[in-house]
Design an enzyme around this catalytic site. Structure first.
Site, PDB file in Angstrom:
ATOM      1  N   HIS C  18       0.834  -1.204   0.000  1.00  0.00           N
ATOM      2  CA  HIS C  18       0.000   0.000   0.000  1.00  0.00           C
ATOM      3  C   HIS C  18       0.873   1.261   0.000  1.00  0.00           C
ATOM      4  O   HIS C  18       0.594   2.225  -0.708  1.00  0.00           O
ATOM      5  CB  HIS C  18      -0.900   0.049   1.240  1.00  0.00           C
ATOM      6  CG  HIS C  18      -1.872  -1.082   1.353  1.00  0.00           C
ATOM      7  ND1 HIS C  18      -1.975  -1.862   2.481  1.00  0.00           N
ATOM      8  CD2 HIS C  18      -2.783  -1.577   0.474  1.00  0.00           C
ATOM      9  CE1 HIS C  18      -2.930  -2.778   2.307  1.00  0.00           C
ATOM     10  NE2 HIS C  18      -3.426  -2.633   1.088  1.00  0.00           N
ATOM     11  N   LYS C  42     -16.871  -7.679   6.446  1.00  0.00           N
ATOM     12  CA  LYS C  42     -15.796  -8.536   6.969  1.00  0.00           C
ATOM     13  C   LYS C  42     -15.395  -8.017   8.342  1.00  0.00           C
ATOM     14  O   LYS C  42     -15.221  -6.807   8.517  1.00  0.00           O
ATOM     15  CB  LYS C  42     -14.563  -8.479   6.043  1.00  0.00           C
ATOM     16  CG  LYS C  42     -14.779  -9.059   4.670  1.00  0.00           C
ATOM     17  CD  LYS C  42     -13.492  -8.994   3.848  1.00  0.00           C
ATOM     18  CE  LYS C  42     -13.537  -7.832   2.860  1.00  0.00           C
ATOM     19  NZ  LYS C  42     -12.255  -7.553   2.187  1.00  0.00           N
ATOM     20  N   ARG C  91      -2.422  -6.509  -9.151  1.00  0.00           N
ATOM     21  CA  ARG C  91      -1.347  -7.497  -9.099  1.00  0.00           C
ATOM     22  C   ARG C  91      -1.757  -8.722  -9.920  1.00  0.00           C
ATOM     23  O   ARG C  91      -1.516  -8.780 -11.106  1.00  0.00           O
ATOM     24  CB  ARG C  91      -1.099  -7.898  -7.648  1.00  0.00           C
ATOM     25  CG  ARG C  91      -0.615  -6.713  -6.794  1.00  0.00           C
ATOM     26  CD  ARG C  91      -0.760  -7.025  -5.346  1.00  0.00           C
ATOM     27  NE  ARG C  91      -2.142  -7.495  -5.052  1.00  0.00           N
ATOM     28  CZ  ARG C  91      -2.548  -7.968  -3.905  1.00  0.00           C
ATOM     29  NH1 ARG C  91      -1.680  -8.074  -2.913  1.00  0.00           N
ATOM     30  NH2 ARG C  91      -3.798  -8.344  -3.707  1.00  0.00           N
ATOM     31  N   SER C 129      -2.865  -7.830   2.908  1.00  0.00           N
ATOM     32  CA  SER C 129      -3.150  -7.676   4.337  1.00  0.00           C
ATOM     33  C   SER C 129      -3.531  -9.027   4.950  1.00  0.00           C
ATOM     34  O   SER C 129      -3.117  -9.368   6.054  1.00  0.00           O
ATOM     35  CB  SER C 129      -4.295  -6.678   4.542  1.00  0.00           C
ATOM     36  OG  SER C 129      -3.898  -5.399   4.117  1.00  0.00           O
TER      37      SER C 129
END
Lengths: 161, 161, 161, 161, 161, 161
Positions: C18, C42, C91, C129
């Site tokens: 990040h 979440k 990504r 993460s």
């Protein structure tokens, strides 16, 4: 409702993967046109006549399949023979993207022709005409990958026998 | 040849992407069963009854489409209603892989049922029930993404109106 | 032309991936809002306050970056702060598809906000993460994956120290 | 902060997909250089001069866009014109991988130039210069896929008119 | 158990990505044959002899690695040298699909040879011989991408020095 | 050189796809540890003890395979048992990306452990424990997908017999 479908391709040469798809297409559409593309710029190993001949040996077993050739836009050909469906086989993700792009474009060129995708049996998921030619050229056996008639012709081409 | 097809899904709720696919499926198969899956473990926003109701408002326009529900194996349901085709929409690559896996497994469970994949119009390529629910929940407009009846019901759910 | 951009995310917790993207975004846009999403379902490991705190330690080095929070639709937030760009890192292919779907939907919700994708340095291409939390929970070292302040807080969370 | 960007390509010929991306790029960067690659080994249909001409007809509508040509390394060209951003459009997954590879390599060749990816409108997601040329060559209509000036030139090329 | 492996490729020229994979393969197999493919139809930049020479400079550091050449089917070559493993590096998704297809076909051609896939270090994930040649041809520096001996030879080729 | 490998997984339950990979791994490594992950947060259908029991019935046929369990970081476990290789099966593209991410992270956590990827036979390319459980739960037959001992246990679980 009577629905005809076109299964287009180069078929240079026909493999058991193609045969598997012809069988599946013939089972759900009233008539299936296996249509050999003539105006490709890739240099083929077999002439259009040879490719039609090999396909005809294969489709003899199906009463609602015929082998034809076409040049020009696929959707124009489909409309000409009264087919409202284009059948395409999909295997790998890279195939899939190209196929979707073509299908989108074909839909734009004619809203009367719909593309449906079908899967070959998993045993044929890694099979392609290109690979078959490569193996044959390097002297490997293509038994079980292509019909016997194609196997014979491949040998002849590569051995000049 | 008379070919019936099943278009299975959760339809929680039906979107214009689903409607587009129903239209395309109805155009090439003699009968299309839009089949709402009952035994999902995901907690749905709408009950099976509500989902059937919303679908029925949509399929009214097609004379060869009916809305049904099923539980258990999809291929068992297809065989029960005499359908030899399962219709699935594909969009993204990730969809595609899961869909292929399911299709391969369904083929193994019954060789009499074939899966065909069709593409929604590109305008709906990014559309999903999940996204529609999320946007609606956050107060965004879902006009143009779902039929008016669904839009109204979504508002009611989220506003408790 | 003065262009502000929003870099939205959960940042639970912020990783060096990040940070790398914040640096790249700050270099080409006049102002970058690093915006922590509040209404996620979440269950996060860190509270919104903790996440903002960790991000603020990180962005101190950039004069045109600020940390904020938002709930509701991202495009509404972007319009509220006068940002015409959403920055997203990409990504893997799976990321990419989800990101494209979101970007298409956001474009539909507001034509005034454009999504641009940027790549983190390749050293962070496998970093997430989720993975950081998993490794930390299993007692592995996350040195070099997250800023020192985050490393310390992760240890505290997992050891209850 | 004043940020110039380069949008490189072969543009053989420019399509509405490219035009869409030029519009989006022009909206968030101070200046956009649409840069035609000269040293390609693929045999183009249109000369560099023709491609520049067609692009110039298109960019006339934007006050902060100019058409240029380049040969050699893209990052060298970007640095020469003072651009710190390379803009690339992404559509399919296969595009995306190649684009990421190029972007990584360009970053290695110059850390001062950043690549950002933008999405064309979904209506153009299946559009490519190659497909346009193919359809035109086969006698299909490319109306709605390319600007009128390009349409006219394509006809001329293929009919020798 | 003594396991030999073949690491086949064109190596035109060898890059640090290949070197990384050779190191990893040499660490888990008793002997590694780095096998240069001779019968490729792509026109190579370096002759087979030059490619072997460059590889030999590189593998000198490993006591259980040897450089060889082969033509014909890879599995035939593997069997001839007594190798039961083929080592392939994978990076992008597009690589991966082609690699899987080849591995499936090789397995069919010989059940005695197994393909294993290994990952190069992430720093080399975007590196390819093709890209190296392109950059070198355009006058860019390939330092850090290929061994010094390759760098020198590339300059010589492109400058005719 | 004596190389031990770990084949980690949840194995809830073991399928013929896993068995196929165990056979392939056992053929090229001196010892293969089939390692059942204990600390998963997904609620398993079978207890760790049941999963070990089912695996032990399967590996009896291989003299260099043993079934174990582990919790914590996989690389720590691999180092503890002296394994320098992690074996992972890859099938779909989505698998592949997750697997690469994990492999990259594991390499970062320990440079002494290398991940190699192997392919199951194509007949098992669509097979997963999740799918097996789903089919069994819906009353479908899983014969040919899992070993007989697993089939029996699945029936017992789902019928409460």
């Amino acid at each position: 409702m009577r629905i005809s479908a076109v299964y287009p391709g180069t078929f240079d040469p026909v493999t058991y993967g193609h045969v598997d798809l012809i069988k599946r297409g013939a089972a759900i559409f009233d008539h299936l046109y296996v249509a050999v593309l003539k105006n490709t710029d890739k240099l083929p190993l077999f002439t259009v006549e040879e490719r039609v001949e090999m396909l005809e040996e294969v489709v003899r077993a199906f009463r609602n399949v015929s082998v034809t050739t076409f040049c020009g836009l696929l959707v124009d050909y489909a409309e000409k023979v009264g087919a409202s469906v284009i059948v395409r086989g999909i295997r790998a993700v890279s195939d899939y993207e190209y196929e979707l792009q073509m299908a989108m474009m074909n839909r734009r060129l004619s809203a009367r022709v719909e593309t449906v995708f079908m899967m070959p049996a998993e045993a044929y998921s890694y099979l392609s005409s290109r690979l078959v030619k490569e193996i044959s050229l390097l002297g490997g056996s293509v038994k079980g990958l292509v019909p016997p008639g194609v196997e014979k012709r491949l040998k002849k081409k590569h051995l000049g026998a």
